[in-house]
Design an enzyme around this catalytic site. Structure first.
Site, short mmCIF file in Angstrom:
data_model
loop_
_atom_site.label_atom_id
_atom_site.label_comp_id
_atom_site.label_asym_id
_atom_site.label_seq_id
_atom_site.Cartn_x
_atom_site.Cartn_y
_atom_site.Cartn_z
CB SER A 70 -0.96 0.01 1.19
OG SER A 70 -2.07 -0.78 0.87
CE LYS A 73 -4.07 0.77 -1.22
NZ LYS A 73 -4.59 0.06 -0.06
CE1 TYR A 200 -4.81 -1.01 -4.20
CE2 TYR A 200 -5.53 -3.30 -4.24
CZ TYR A 200 -5.11 -2.20 -3.54
OH TYR A 200 -4.95 -2.27 -2.18
CE1 TYR A 250 -3.21 -0.63 5.38
CE2 TYR A 250 -1.40 -0.99 6.89
CZ TYR A 250 -1.92 -1.04 5.62
OH TYR A 250 -1.16 -1.51 4.60
CB VAL A 268 0.04 -5.84 4.43
CG1 VAL A 268 -1.15 -5.14 5.03
CG2 VAL A 268 -0.18 -6.17 2.97
N1 GLU Z 1 -2.56 -5.58 -2.02
C1 GLU Z 1 -3.07 -5.46 -0.68
C2 GLU Z 1 -4.58 -5.48 -0.68
O1 GLU Z 1 -5.17 -4.87 -1.50
C3 GLU Z 1 -2.55 -4.19 -0.08
C4 GLU Z 1 -2.72 -4.21 1.36
C5 GLU Z 1 -1.96 -3.12 2.06
O2 GLU Z 1 -0.73 -3.04 1.99
O3 GLU Z 1 -2.64 -2.33 2.72
O4 GLU Z 1 -5.21 -6.11 0.13
#
Ligand code: GLU
Length: 314
Positions: A70, A73, A200, A250, A268
């Protein structure tokens, strides 16, 4: 704030951080549902600092590539904003902490398909969809952008997409697909749900080292100026950092702000990117996670680093 006279050099501090924070046991957890992240060595720990004066310091496993997940992002959001017409994006995604898990379906249903922020999965899917309007292979664009910031433009060097890992994750992406279909149903996704989720997931599967992530994030510490010129305007850089501070960790953004006092974004895969505006960009990586999904050792190390250096926005 540390001064040149009373503080040890950054490299010495980082070596000490690695000595103190490299995990000695398999405390914490690994993400469920992403098979290739299920068995990393628990004692991996790296940290890198890229400064606005052009220096890069690192220690531990700072040159070992890991799955940025993530953290990607932040970069896709910056690319979407930097491409112009930010209002079009901001009419489709909000800037509020969600207070729910990063892949929650419930809030999206209740709030009529407008994701709370660009760092929860629903919001990131909208950002990816926005990028795909210009380039259907948005993940490749994100990769190209990262390679440019890091200074590797040659095949076989620098950031790369772990396509095998992406394929495995895609086979376990029912929830992200459900989010994408919800968004489609509410009229907030323009490309086919499957194609958006594929892009994504491939963007999340980009592999980079701490040194590379720190270099790639440096534009946020430099009013939007990256290695190849303007990425975003100063005001957009400020806003991306604001969203990192409020939504980047998060459901533990408050706790992270309390302990570290800096805008951060975690993934994650165990990586965390942190920005010290005007000073530096920091990346720490250690794969085992706390109950909120943030790197256990990485968070502790950043709290320690911030206390030792005075690096904080407060
Ligand atoms: N590819 C993971 C998902 O979409 C990313 C999770 C993350 O790092 O927050 O669940």
């Amino acid at each position: 704030m540390m001064t040149a006279l009373d503080s040890p050099p950054v490299g010495v501090v980082l070596d000490d951080i690695v000595r103190n924070h490299r995990p000695r046991s398999a405390a914490g957890s690994v993400p469920r549902g992403i098979p290739h992240l299920s068995s990393p060595p628990f004692d991996r720990f790296g940290i890198a600092v890229a400064t606005t004066s052009g220096e890069v310091f690192s220690s531990g496993d700072a040159d070992v590539p890991f799955s940025i997940q993530s953290i990607s992002k932040v970069f896709s959001l910056a690319m979407a904003l930097g491409a112009g017409n930010p209002d079009a994006l901001w009419s489709r995604v909000l800037r509020e902490p969600s207070g729910t898990s990063f892949n929650s379906l419930v809030q999206l249903e209740v709030e009529h398909g407008i994701p709370r922020n660009p760092f929860i999965n629903a919001g990131a899917l909208v950002v990816t969809d926005h990028l795909m309007e210009k380039s259907p292979d948005a993940a490749a664009e994100v990769l190209r952008f990262l390679a440019g910031q890091v200074g590797h433009r040659n095949e076989g060097k620098g950031p790369f997409i772990d396509e095998l890992a992406a394929g495995t994750e895609l086979a376990h992406s029912s929830r992200n697909l459900a989010l994408a279909h919800f968004l489609t149903d509410f009229g907030n996704l323009r490309r086919p749900a499957q194609a958006v989720v594929e892009n994504y997931v491939r963007q999340c599967s980009i592999m980079m080292s701490c040194t590379e992530v720190a270099k790639a994030g440096l534009f946020l510490a430099q009013d939007g100026q990256g290695a190849q010129g303007t990425v975003v305007s100063p005001s957009q850089a400020k806003r991306i950092c604001s969203i990192m501070l409020t939504c980047g960790m998060y459901d533990a953004a408050g706790e992270f702000a309390f302990r570290v006092g800096l805008p951060g974004k975690s993934g994650v895969g165990g990586g965390i990117l942190v920005i010290v505006p005007g000073e530096c960009s920091i990346c720490v990586w250690s794969p085992r996670l706390d109950s909120k999904g943030n790197s256990l050792a990485g968070t502790a190390a950043l709290a320690d680093l911030s206390d030792r250096t005075g690096w904080s926005v407060f």
